[in-house]
Design a protein around this motif. Structure first.
Motif, mmCIF file in Angstrom:
data_model
loop_
_atom_site.group_PDB
_atom_site.id
_atom_site.type_symbol
_atom_site.label_atom_id
_atom_site.label_comp_id
_atom_site.label_asym_id
_atom_site.label_seq_id
_atom_site.Cartn_x
_atom_site.Cartn_y
_atom_site.Cartn_z
ATOM 1 N N ASP A 204 0.765 -1.107 0.085
ATOM 2 C CA ASP A 204 0.013 0.078 0.084
ATOM 3 C C ASP A 204 1.019 1.290 0.002
ATOM 4 O O ASP A 204 1.796 1.271 0.748
ATOM 5 C CB ASP A 204 -0.917 0.015 1.199
ATOM 6 C CG ASP A 204 -2.044 -0.826 1.024
ATOM 7 O OD1 ASP A 204 -3.184 -0.623 0.323
ATOM 8 O OD2 ASP A 204 -1.960 -2.074 1.532
ATOM 9 N N ARG B 211 0.868 5.504 -0.252
ATOM 10 C CA ARG B 211 0.394 6.984 -0.099
ATOM 11 C C ARG B 211 1.279 8.014 -0.571
ATOM 12 O O ARG B 211 2.549 8.155 0.379
ATOM 13 C CB ARG B 211 -0.265 7.118 1.316
ATOM 14 C CG ARG B 211 -1.005 6.199 1.872
ATOM 15 C CD ARG B 211 -2.374 6.167 1.050
ATOM 16 N NE ARG B 211 -3.571 5.279 1.675
ATOM 17 C CZ ARG B 211 -3.685 3.964 1.208
ATOM 18 N NH1 ARG B 211 -2.673 3.523 0.321
ATOM 19 N NH2 ARG B 211 -4.716 3.243 1.728
ATOM 20 N N GLU C 9 1.821 11.948 -0.921
ATOM 21 C CA GLU C 9 1.036 13.215 -0.660
ATOM 22 C C GLU C 9 1.833 14.453 -0.672
ATOM 23 O O GLU C 9 3.189 14.487 -0.265
ATOM 24 C CB GLU C 9 0.410 13.106 0.804
ATOM 25 C CG GLU C 9 -0.378 11.739 0.735
ATOM 26 C CD GLU C 9 -1.227 11.762 2.184
ATOM 27 O OE1 GLU C 9 -2.360 11.537 2.166
ATOM 28 O OE2 GLU C 9 -0.486 12.144 3.420
ATOM 29 N N SER D 114 -3.597 13.626 -2.269
ATOM 30 C CA SER D 114 -3.207 12.279 -1.896
ATOM 31 C C SER D 114 -3.420 11.211 -3.142
ATOM 32 O O SER D 114 -4.452 11.070 -3.765
ATOM 33 C CB SER D 114 -3.834 11.790 -0.706
ATOM 34 O OG SER D 114 -3.300 10.278 -0.338
ATOM 35 N N ALA E 51 -2.901 7.282 -3.963
ATOM 36 C CA ALA E 51 -3.001 5.993 -3.031
ATOM 37 C C ALA E 51 -2.919 4.751 -4.300
ATOM 38 O O ALA E 51 -3.500 4.850 -5.387
ATOM 39 C CB ALA E 51 -4.333 5.727 -2.556
ATOM 40 N N ASP F 60 -2.905 4.511 5.875
ATOM 41 C CA ASP F 60 -3.663 5.679 6.337
ATOM 42 C C ASP F 60 -3.259 6.425 7.439
ATOM 43 O O ASP F 60 -3.053 7.583 7.473
ATOM 44 C CB ASP F 60 -5.206 5.244 6.201
ATOM 45 C CG ASP F 60 -5.751 5.038 5.068
ATOM 46 O OD1 ASP F 60 -5.363 5.309 3.930
ATOM 47 O OD2 ASP F 60 -6.948 4.356 5.027
ATOM 48 N N ALA G 152 0.417 7.807 7.056
ATOM 49 C CA ALA G 152 0.354 8.866 6.184
ATOM 50 C C ALA G 152 -0.157 10.212 6.800
ATOM 51 O O ALA G 152 0.404 11.172 6.752
ATOM 52 C CB ALA G 152 -0.442 8.456 5.108
#
Length: 450
Positions: free
Chosen positions: A56, A58, A60, A122, A124, A398, A401
């Protein structure tokens, strides 16, 4: 019961044993976070998780709606929408329109998204770590990050859809209530800006490209990785994704004003013909995420309105008087002081009674604070719930991040339960009184009986 047999009571015993086992298990361990800053300025946060062959991601940067230029509210959200609508040729990737991009992602079985919140832009990604999937997925995402087309004709079509949805939403009283509430709480701060047909009309392909060039920069990016990869793989991944942004200038973005406390109470009420429910929003500016009282305020809010059926608001308005199916409160905490808000719906003829009760609950809590039992229950519920925020890689990504964006300590997730449990009634009451003033609330009611 003999081995191999599971009768009625056998299944009941097994279920009881499983429930007991779950209750006595320790909370999910907080993730171990490795963090480093690359030469290009990007901060990388890595959580290694070998249980599944998944990753996963992220990515940003400071490109949320608070950075929309005056007169162009909705620009950041438009860029997020258009990021998947076409990409020019890049490296060894051919040019792809929106259909080709969608087909490429579907063929890989990977998932990606782009969103613009109040504070941050963001991106993902969720993919298998098998080389035949991971590398094509990274190459495809790198292409979108490096060479989005922001095609003018596609944007014109999407803009028409946004305008049509906006026009349809104007027939909903809750939309009107939210607009009035945001204007009264934020009073010109970018957090309260609303995208409209006029602001979308001021956005063209050039504005989208300029936004992307200015804000999508390696020097201020946060990259969070959770999954079955090593640090060396994480660094290679970061280089691949951030390479097209490294040459961009990195002058500081202009500072933004803070959300100021309300000078006085504000009450706004509008009728709404035919409304089956009155929409009620009550609140005021809260705190930024880095506020030292954030944890105490979360516990206090759980008691007041964030704890579902255990909260005071639910007890007073639903259980005792049947005025609503549900009422809740929450803090929106970002780089600036987002709103603390109570939300509920009730029958139009009951709106005045409901509003008076909400105000009374808030005044009483500000006078007395929580009881010892309320504090214990809130602490227990929040500590148990904390583990549920970390029980999948996606949730961990999540949370990490969010930690990275708020520039919180790396042990934030590990120490949060202990900090919750260490709070006293006096801690909650002091924090609550510092931030929430029941005599300076915004109260918005749309659809109440005259």
């Amino acid at each position: 019961m003999r081995p191999g047999r599971t009768g009625r009571w056998g299944w009941l015993g097994l279920a009881t044993w499983l429930v007991t086992l779950l209750l006595v298990q320790p909370a999910v361990a907080a993730p171990v976070i490795e963090q480093w800053t690359r030469p290009d300025g990007a901060r990388v946060y890595l959580v290694r998780s070998e249980a599944l062959p998944m990753l996963d991601v992220r990515l940003e940067f400071d490109g949320g709606s608070r950075r929309d230029p005056p007169g162009q509210a909705g620009l950041a959200a438009a860029a997020a929408l258009m990021l998947g609508k076409g990409a020019a040729a890049y490296a060894d990737q051919p040019a792809r329109d929106e259909e080709a991009l969608a087909e490429a992602w579907a063929d890989l079985g990977a998932q990606w998204s782009a969103t613009a919140t109040l504070d941050r832009f963001s991106i993902a990604l969720r993919t298998l770590t098998r080389p035949d999937v991971l590398q094509p997925a990274l190459a495809l995402l790198a292409q979108q990050l490096a060479a989005p087309t922001f095609d003018a004709a596609v944007w014109a079509r999407e803009r028409q859809r946004l305008v049509a949805a906006w026009q349809q939403a104007q027939a909903q009283p809750e939309v009107r209530a939210q607009r009035l509430y945001a204007q009264a709480v934020y009073r010109g701060h970018p957090y309260g800006a609303e995208a409209t047909p006029e602001t979308w009309a001021a956005i063209d392909a050039a504005a989208l490209h300029a936004f992307w060039q200015r804000h999508a920069r390696a020097c201020t990016a946060r990259l969070t990785l959770v999954g079955a990869i090593s640090r060396a793989q994480a660094e290679a991944l970061a280089t691949q994704l951030l390479a097209p942004w490294q040459a961009r200038p990195c002058e500081p973005l202009p500072p933004l004003p803070e959300v100021e406390p309300l000078p006085a109470a504000v009450t706004l009420a509008e009728p709404w013909a035919g409304a089956a429910q009155a929409q009620i929003l009550i609140g005021q500016p809260g705190v930024a995420r880095r506020d030292p009282d954030f944890v105490a305020l979360q516990v206090a809010n759980h008691i007041v309105g964030g704890g579902g059926f255990t909260s005071r608001l639910m007890h007073e308005l639903r259980e005792k008087r049947g005025l609503t199916y549900g009422v809740y409160s929450a803090f929106l905490a970002g780089r600036h002081a987002g709103a603390w808000t109570v939300v509920m719906q009730t029958r139009p003829e009951q709106a005045a009674q409901a509003v008076a009760l909400i105000h009374e609950v808030l005044r009483r809590f500000s006078r007395e604070g929580p009881s010892d039992e309320e504090l214990r229950q809130a602490q227990r519920a929040l500590v148990l719930g904390h583990a549920l925020k970390l029980d999948t890689n996606r949730k961990v990504a999540d949370q990490v991040a969010a930690l990275a964006w708020a520039e919180l300590p790396l042990d934030e997730l590990a120490t949060w339960p202990q900090r919750v449990q260490a709070l006293t009634r006096q801690d909650l009451l002091r924090a609550w009184r510092r931030v929430i003033d029941p005599e300076r609330l915004v109260t918005v009611v749309v659809g109440a009986a005259p």
